[in-house]
Design a protein around this motif. Structure first.
Motif, short mmCIF file in Angstrom:
data_model
loop_
_atom_site.label_atom_id
_atom_site.label_comp_id
_atom_site.label_asym_id
_atom_site.label_seq_id
_atom_site.Cartn_x
_atom_site.Cartn_y
_atom_site.Cartn_z
N SER A 361 0.81 -1.23 0.00
CA SER A 361 0.00 0.00 0.00
C SER A 361 0.84 1.27 0.00
O SER A 361 0.44 2.29 0.59
N ASN A 570 -1.59 -11.36 -3.04
CA ASN A 570 -0.90 -10.47 -3.96
C ASN A 570 0.51 -10.98 -4.15
O ASN A 570 1.06 -11.65 -3.26
N GLN A 591 -8.99 -12.76 -5.35
CA GLN A 591 -9.27 -11.52 -4.64
C GLN A 591 -7.95 -10.99 -4.04
O GLN A 591 -6.97 -11.74 -3.92
N LYS A 592 -7.96 -9.72 -3.69
CA LYS A 592 -6.75 -9.11 -3.15
C LYS A 592 -6.38 -9.76 -1.82
O LYS A 592 -7.24 -10.25 -1.08
N ARG A 594 -5.34 -10.17 2.01
CA ARG A 594 -5.81 -9.50 3.22
C ARG A 594 -5.31 -10.27 4.44
O ARG A 594 -4.84 -11.42 4.33
#
Length: 780
Positions: A361, A570, A591-592, A594
């Motif tokens: 991020s 990821n 999906q990303k 987490r």
């Protein structure tokens, strides 16, 4: 018949004895005068001495007390009669408070003879147990036992009266050989055995036999075991060679008249321990004491201080959510709960350009202090208590090719010498591939390595992977042996390294155990906690199990008709993985990535992890802690999890299908308190303290006790014996230091250019002096 002129007669025999006793009396007068000042020390022995004399002559009296003997008395009876007054007076002289010449003037022919010469030996041994008794003799001091020490062949340096008595007895026996009755008499045998026993050496003075060639060869092979491992000679082969060489000598030693304690050790111990004790006993008998190896640095932290220091050095740091960032952080927190030691966590500091490549991020930090605040906040949110440990930083650089952080400069210099006591190297091979600095085992008293990653499995998947894996395997052996005292492998999936044992020393985040308890409570109330099917979570790189997952689903697409799998992650291979799944038309929902503790993942019932490259998958442990089913491969990396009923392992692809269906159709078993504890960091810390020997080291130093390995052994295996292993390890460390100091060789082996020392940006961020100032090289 005429008598042969050389045949001894009664008068000849007593002439010998008379002459001998005159010599005895003259010598005794002189020695008794010298011994007068020491006479009182024998008063306590008088009672025992007198009793033994009485017993001996009571047993010797019957052969000489036959009534009504009409024939002339045998020579031995006359001999005894002549001995009786003299020896009786000597006995009384020992017990007399006034030990002087007047004792000899009171000899009386009517005295009864009662003597047991073995009592003299008992007196000597008893005197030696109380302390060394010295006598002054001819201007020099001799220990009591030296007066009885053997000199020459079978001769003894006796007290003059006894020596003279022995000489006259030998002469009498020689010239009186025709008197068979006297020669074979019971009394003469008792006198001879008594004199012989007086000069017998005590058991503890027995010399240790020297080492022979097979023993030296066996010890050489034993110490060279790790080095031979580099050459491809397996450890069990070395053990067989050692056993073969030492077995003959071992059998020979068992037949020797060893002391009971030593005999039990040689007879019942391990071959390697027996050989070590044998070498140590020989060195101890020579008085040799080894003060340290050729490469040993003696300027270490003094463990005699009541406070101990533990430094945990790792290869990654938050916010990079990888195992070597998270697990060492938890280890530092739980180790710091003990008052026995202070803890420092040493993590890499990346410049801003590297942070952007590594941290998720686009999260970056302008200073180490800012990153430390983030790390502590993340940790305290999960463990629920304030951990009291120090966080320090060392310079690091990110390698895109290796997808890992490589230390820059000498990492060990960032732990002050005053705190350099115990080091825990998380991924020791990774930390030391290009380490050019002080040897860890020289700076620290105890160094433990913890192997997290199966590097060989990752490397084999690359181009020319088999050749690369061959070199990396031997380099890993090299650096871990040179820089660690003990190595812990999380599972058998890792490379077999020197000085290593297998033990899972990782726990799960307490948050996952809380989630599991919450779900169990809901199920007891009849609520349905698991509303979703199966999922997979992991960094999206092929080596993390994605290849195995796609192959299994593609092969059994028909068998798993209607089966849907959600994938969270990821990574660098994300595009390739998604593309492969689309081509095969697999029912995968990507999906990303987490956090595994995210609320959106609580409802899944089955965690599928087909990876065989992991050493010990943290995600698997977390899923079990949350009360889910786990379907994983029957692989050494999953050995720890097999004892949990919710862990379903498979061996074949068909078995995989069966386990997935079984998990989807049933409900997981609730975890017992014991199972929850086994997954916790408290249990992991306890296992770590035990298998790293850190617990025994801390307790030994604090309590002043010996290690349990030394208890019950005759000769301790300590610094009293030189260790060839230390010499070889030091040589390997020195060679590694020389090789990593050459920039050309570093670049040839894949190092990042300019990482032998930290750069200017690191100096600015960490407030360091330039490398040439910190470590000047004069004259170069």
């Amino acid at each position: 018949m005429a008598t042969h002129p050389q045949t001894p007669t009664s008068s000849n025999a007593f002439s010998f004895l008379s002459k001998g006793w005159r010599e005895v009396r003259d010598s005794a007068d002189a020695d008794i005068q010298l011994m007068r000042d020491r006479a009182n020390s024998f008063k306590d022995l008088a009672t025992s001495f007198d009793r033994e004399l009485e017993n001996f002559f009571n047993s010797a009296t019957p052969p000489f007390s036959v009534p009504a003997m009409r024939s002339p008395p045998p020579r031995e009876i006359e001999f005894v009669k002549s001995l009786r007054p003299k020896l009786s007076e000597i006995r009384r002289a020992y017990s007399s408070p006034d030990f002087s010449k007047r004792v000899l003037e009171k000899w009386s022919p009517r005295s009864r003879i009662r003597i047991d010469l073995s009592a003299i030996k008992k007196a000597i041994v008893s005197a030696e147990e109380d302390g060394i008794v010295d006598f002054e003799k001819r201007g020099r001091r001799l220990s009591f036992w030296e007066e009885w020490k053997n000199e020459g062949e079978g001769e003894s340096k006796d007290w003059e009266p006894i020596r003279a008595l022995k000489i006259r007895l030998k002469e009498f026996e020689k010239h009186g050989s025709s008197f068979e009755a006297f020669k074979n008499s019971e009394f003469l045998e008792k006198v001879k055995s008594g004199l012989k026993s007086m000069c017998k050496e005590p058991e503890e003075s027995k010399e240790v036999p020297p080492l022979d060639v097979p023993e030296l060869l066996a010890y050489f092979v034993k110490q060279s075991g790790p080095f031979l491992d580099h050459l491809g000679v397996k450890r069990d082969v070395c053990d067989k060679i050692v056993e073969s060489l030492y077995s003959k000598r071992r059998n020979h030693l068992l037949l020797q008249s060893l002391s009971g304690e030593e005999s039990s050790i040689v007879g019942n111990g391990n071959i390697n321990d027996e050989l070590d004790l044998r070498i140590a006993s020989v060195l101890q008998s020579t008085g040799h004491r080894h003060e340290g190896g050729f490469w040993t640095d003696h300027a270490k932290h003094d463990p005699s201080d009541s406070e101990r220091h533990v430094a945990i050095v790792t290869t990654a740091s938050l916010p990079w959510m990888t195992g070597t960032a998270v697990n060492p952080l938890f280890r530092a927190a739980y180790l710091s709960q003990s008052a026995k030691q202070k803890v420092t966590l040493l993590v890499p500091w990346l410049s801003k350009s590297d942070q952007e490549l590594v941290y998720p991020s686009s999260l970056t930090f302008t200073s180490p202090e800012e990153q430390e605040v983030y790390i502590r906040s993340w940790l305290e949110e999960r463990i629920g208590f304030k951990a009291d440990f120090k966080i320090s930083f060392y310079p690091g650089k990110f390698s895109k090719e290796r997808r890992s952080i490589i230390p820059a400069g000498d990492t060990s210099q960032f732990i002050p010498s005053k705190d350099a006591d115990i080091a825990i190297l998380e991924e020791p091979e990774h930390l030391n591939w290009y380490h050019h600095g002080k040897r860890w085992t020289d700076k620290f008293n105890h160094v433990v390595g913890i192997v997290h990653t199966n590097y060989l499995e990752y490397i084999k998947r690359e181009k020319n992977g088999a050749l690369q894996a061959f070199f990396v395997k031997h380099i890993n052996n090299w650096v871990t042996r040179a820089y660690c005292h003990k190595v812990l492998r999380l599972s058998a999936a890792t490379q077999n390294l020197p000085k290593s044992v297998i033990c899972n020393v990782h726990g799960v985040n307490p948050k996952f155990l809380e989630i599991g308890e919450k779900i169990a409570a809901e199920r007891e109330l009849g609520q349905k906690s698991f509303t979703k099917g199966a999922y997979f979570l992991g960094k999206m790189v092929w080596a993390k199990g994605y290849k195995e997952l796609i192959d299994l689903l593609a092969k059994h697409k028909a068998d798993l008709d209607g089966f849907k799998l959600d994938v969270f992650g990821n990574g660098e291979d994300a595009n390739e993985v998604r593309s492969a799944a689309r081509k095969l038309d697999l029912n995968l929902s990507f999906q990303k990535g987490r956090d595994h503790a995210d609320d959106s993942l609580h409802g899944y019932k089955v965690f599928i992890n087909p990876s065989i490259s992991d050493v010990l998958c943290t995600a698997t442990a977390e899923a079990l802690a949350m009360g889910k089913f786990v379907v994983c491969a029957d692989h050494p990396s999953n050995e720890f999890f097999r004892s949990f009923p919710n862990c379903l392992t498979y061996r074949t692809s068909e078995d995989f299908v069966a386990k997935v269906k079984e998990a989807l159709e049933n409900e997981p078993y609730p975890l017992t308190p014991e199972q929850r504890y086994q997954l916790s960091w408290e249990a992991a810390t306890q296992r770590f303290m035990e298998y790293s020997e850190l617990d025994s080291i801390l307790n030994k130093e604090n309590n002043g006790e010996k290690s349990s390995l030394d208890k019950g052994k005759l000769v301790p295996k300590s610094v009293s014996m030189p260790n060839l292993t230390e010499l070889v390890d030091g040589g390997l460390a020195f060679a590694h230091y020389c090789l990593t100091g050459n920039e050309f060789l570093r670049l040839c082996t894949g190092a990042i250019p300019g990482t032998r020392d930290y750069d200017k940006q690191h100096c600015k961020d960490l407030h360091l002096l330039p490398p040439q100032v910190e470590n000047p090289i004069y004259g170069w």
